[in-house]
Design a protein around this motif. Sequence first.
Motif, PDB file in Angstrom:
ATOM      1  N   LEU A  76      -4.156  20.708  13.612  1.00 47.91           N
ATOM      2  CA  LEU A  76      -4.955  21.257  12.888  1.00 47.91           C
ATOM      3  C   LEU A  76      -4.754  20.742  11.593  1.00 47.91           C
ATOM      4  N   ILE A  77      -6.264  19.941  10.785  1.00 48.20           N
ATOM      5  CA  ILE A  77      -5.397  19.685   9.330  1.00 48.20           C
ATOM      6  C   ILE A  77      -5.690  21.208   8.180  1.00 48.20           C
ATOM      7  N   GLU A  78      -5.161  21.576   7.435  1.00 43.06           N
ATOM      8  CA  GLU A  78      -5.281  22.611   6.947  1.00 43.06           C
ATOM      9  C   GLU A  78      -5.997  22.840   5.626  1.00 43.06           C
ATOM     10  N   PRO A  79      -7.128  23.945   5.692  1.00 42.99           N
ATOM     11  CA  PRO A  79      -8.776  22.837   5.397  1.00 42.99           C
ATOM     12  C   PRO A  79      -8.353  22.702   4.041  1.00 42.99           C
ATOM     13  N   GLY A  80      -9.314  22.659   3.217  1.00 32.83           N
ATOM     14  CA  GLY A  80      -9.254  21.614   1.692  1.00 32.83           C
ATOM     15  C   GLY A  80      -8.186  20.642   1.318  1.00 32.83           C
ATOM     16  N   THR A  81      -7.452  20.406   2.093  1.00 34.44           N
ATOM     17  CA  THR A  81      -6.455  19.102   1.376  1.00 34.44           C
ATOM     18  C   THR A  81      -6.354  18.088   2.324  1.00 34.44           C
ATOM     19  N   TYR A  82      -7.482  16.858   3.043  1.00 32.83           N
ATOM     20  CA  TYR A  82      -7.806  15.796   2.811  1.00 32.83           C
ATOM     21  C   TYR A  82      -8.343  15.879   1.924  1.00 32.83           C
ATOM     22  N   LEU A  83      -8.053  14.391   1.412  1.00 29.84           N
ATOM     23  CA  LEU A  83      -8.380  13.594   0.467  1.00 29.84           C
ATOM     24  C   LEU A  83      -7.929  11.877   0.491  1.00 29.84           C
ATOM     25  N   ASP A  84      -9.122  11.283   0.798  1.00 28.76           N
ATOM     26  CA  ASP A  84      -9.435  10.175   0.637  1.00 28.76           C
ATOM     27  C   ASP A  84      -8.961   8.844  -0.617  1.00 28.76           C
ATOM     28  N   PHE A  85      -8.155   7.774  -0.470  1.00 30.33           N
ATOM     29  CA  PHE A  85      -7.912   7.552  -1.193  1.00 30.33           C
ATOM     30  C   PHE A  85      -8.897   6.384  -2.221  1.00 30.33           C
ATOM     31  N   VAL A  86      -8.326   6.567  -3.609  1.00 30.86           N
ATOM     32  CA  VAL A  86      -9.324   5.805  -4.398  1.00 30.86           C
ATOM     33  C   VAL A  86      -9.312   4.279  -4.055  1.00 30.86           C
ATOM     34  N   ASN A  87      -7.995   4.055  -3.776  1.00 35.08           N
ATOM     35  CA  ASN A  87      -7.715   2.741  -3.359  1.00 35.08           C
ATOM     36  C   ASN A  87      -7.382   2.410  -2.258  1.00 35.08           C
ATOM     37  N   PRO A  88      -7.348   2.391  -0.412  1.00 30.18           N
ATOM     38  CA  PRO A  88      -6.724   1.948   0.193  1.00 30.18           C
ATOM     39  C   PRO A  88      -5.782   0.738  -0.084  1.00 30.18           C
ATOM     40  N   VAL A  89      -4.713   1.062   0.467  1.00 33.94           N
ATOM     41  CA  VAL A  89      -3.448   0.873   0.466  1.00 33.94           C
ATOM     42  C   VAL A  89      -3.043  -0.492   1.530  1.00 33.94           C
ATOM     43  N   PRO A  90      -2.896  -1.884   1.778  1.00 32.01           N
ATOM     44  CA  PRO A  90      -2.856  -2.862   3.039  1.00 32.01           C
ATOM     45  C   PRO A  90      -1.290  -2.317   2.907  1.00 32.01           C
ATOM     46  N   PHE A  91      -1.379  -2.606   4.790  1.00 29.30           N
ATOM     47  CA  PHE A  91       0.538  -2.836   4.875  1.00 29.30           C
ATOM     48  C   PHE A  91       1.313  -3.308   4.823  1.00 29.30           C
ATOM     49  N   ASN A  92       0.208  -4.643   4.193  1.00 26.24           N
ATOM     50  CA  ASN A  92       1.601  -5.599   3.547  1.00 26.24           C
ATOM     51  C   ASN A  92       0.875  -5.705   2.059  1.00 26.24           C
ATOM     52  N   GLY A  93       1.273  -5.267   0.804  1.00 27.02           N
ATOM     53  CA  GLY A  93       0.649  -5.394  -0.706  1.00 27.02           C
ATOM     54  C   GLY A  93       1.351  -6.914  -1.003  1.00 27.02           C
ATOM     55  N   MET A  94       0.933  -6.699  -2.225  1.00 28.41           N
ATOM     56  CA  MET A  94       1.566  -7.673  -3.007  1.00 28.41           C
ATOM     57  C   MET A  94       3.016  -8.127  -3.169  1.00 28.41           C
ATOM     58  N   ASN A  95       3.926  -6.349  -2.819  1.00 27.99           N
ATOM     59  CA  ASN A  95       5.512  -6.827  -3.293  1.00 27.99           C
ATOM     60  C   ASN A  95       5.433  -6.725  -1.826  1.00 27.99           C
ATOM     61  N   GLY A  96       4.604  -7.093  -0.750  1.00 18.76           N
ATOM     62  CA  GLY A  96       5.795  -6.760   0.519  1.00 18.76           C
ATOM     63  C   GLY A  96       5.373  -5.785   1.830  1.00 18.76           C
ATOM     64  N   ILE A  97       5.889  -5.228   2.307  1.00 17.51           N
ATOM     65  CA  ILE A  97       5.748  -4.200   3.520  1.00 17.51           C
ATOM     66  C   ILE A  97       5.596  -2.975   1.998  1.00 17.51           C
ATOM     67  N   VAL A  98       4.531  -1.918   1.995  1.00 13.55           N
ATOM     68  CA  VAL A  98       4.617  -0.849   1.434  1.00 13.55           C
ATOM     69  C   VAL A  98       5.610   0.411   1.792  1.00 13.55           C
ATOM     70  N   GLU A  99       5.551   0.836   3.336  1.00 17.94           N
ATOM     71  CA  GLU A  99       5.945   1.553   4.397  1.00 17.94           C
ATOM     72  C   GLU A  99       7.421   1.090   5.061  1.00 17.94           C
ATOM     73  N   LYS A 100       8.476   1.164   3.404  1.00 21.70           N
ATOM     74  CA  LYS A 100       9.697   0.166   4.054  1.00 21.70           C
ATOM     75  C   LYS A 100      10.647   0.572   5.441  1.00 21.70           C
ATOM     76  N   SER A 101      10.347   2.813   5.581  1.00 19.85           N
ATOM     77  CA  SER A 101      10.865   2.598   6.959  1.00 19.85           C
ATOM     78  C   SER A 101       9.943   1.807   7.946  1.00 19.85           C
ATOM     79  N   VAL A 102       9.731   1.500   8.373  1.00 20.53           N
ATOM     80  CA  VAL A 102       9.392   0.448   9.989  1.00 20.53           C
ATOM     81  C   VAL A 102      10.270  -0.817   9.362  1.00 20.53           C
ATOM     82  N   LEU A 103      11.381  -0.869   8.746  1.00 21.04           N
ATOM     83  CA  LEU A 103      12.029  -2.248   8.520  1.00 21.04           C
ATOM     84  C   LEU A 103      13.190  -1.917   9.295  1.00 21.04           C
ATOM     85  N   ASN A 104      13.758  -2.992   9.996  1.00 22.37           N
ATOM     86  CA  ASN A 104      15.128  -2.837  10.216  1.00 22.37           C
ATOM     87  C   ASN A 104      15.616  -3.752   9.403  1.00 22.37           C
ATOM     88  N   ASP A 105      17.282  -3.452  10.395  1.00 25.37           N
ATOM     89  CA  ASP A 105      18.643  -3.820   9.523  1.00 25.37           C
ATOM     90  C   ASP A 105      18.056  -4.968   8.545  1.00 25.37           C
TER      91      ASP A 105
END
Length: 299
Positions: A76-105
């Motif tokens: 359950l989402i806390e009321p009043g906390t959801y917020l759409d992004f102004v700019n959706p962020v692609p998984f693989n952006g201009m500087n590579g993978i945005v979510e570094k946690s999914v990369l292995n060693d």
Amino acid sequence: MGFGVFIHRSDSIYNDRPAEQYQFPGQYLRRVEACVGDWIIYYEPSKVDESRGYFAVAKVQQVILDPAKPDMYLALIEPGTYLDFVNPVPFNGMNGIVEKSVLNDEGRISGRAQSAVRQISPSDFNRIIDLGLDSNELLLPRVDETGTSLGFQDEQAPFEFEQSRDRVSYIGSRIVRDRIFRRIVLRAYDERCAITGLKLINGGGRAEVSAAHIRPVEANGPDVVNNGIALSGTAHWMFDRGLISLSDDLEILISRQVNDLESVQAFINKTSRPLAPARQIERPHPRFLQWHREYCFKQ
């Protein structure tokens, strides 16, 4: 507690309402429970047509068994906390993978990227929030940095934690949320009033139209684009006072209490239907429209 990523598709088979709840099977229970009391980022996979990538942020309030499907759970989402992004962020952006946690060693994408629920590091959270909200302005000041402190000072927290706390303060600010909501709603409507169809720009280059919540914030209306509609001043006044509303199939409804019906009919666009965003997902949701008709519209 910790930050997380929840995968959600606009065509999901699950009973998801991103601003309110996220349905998931028991295999993800521990991961979701780790996010309770903290913030998560919604992600739509790239294989979805017109994928939004990382598209919103919200805070998880609690986890319960789904009363309609005992083999499933609801975050359950806390009321009043959801917020759409102004700019959706692609998984693989201009500087590579945005979510570094999914990369292995070796720096390659690991199997974690396929997980519907996963933990995310504070640095990844900060990076995605900055890209998604396009916050070029300074973050809001810390409220505890004013005045003189007495007694012992707290031990300095890790820098990443301090940065994340600043961003949480930023996305929790009503002023900031109103500004972001206005941007995403006006963009969806091309800065035109949905009722009149007019696009008026003042001398300063600002659109003379506002972003109205269909279900108000005061009534737990979320800051999601399909709970918004672009309205000029007069149309906004009439909408808030229940003199006009919308049907589920987007027909403009006029209250019987209007004292000058002909003028109102001349005021709205000739189709008697509101201007609607091109993308279905951005159009007013029937659930919010129903609320407006039941609690605001003067039948």
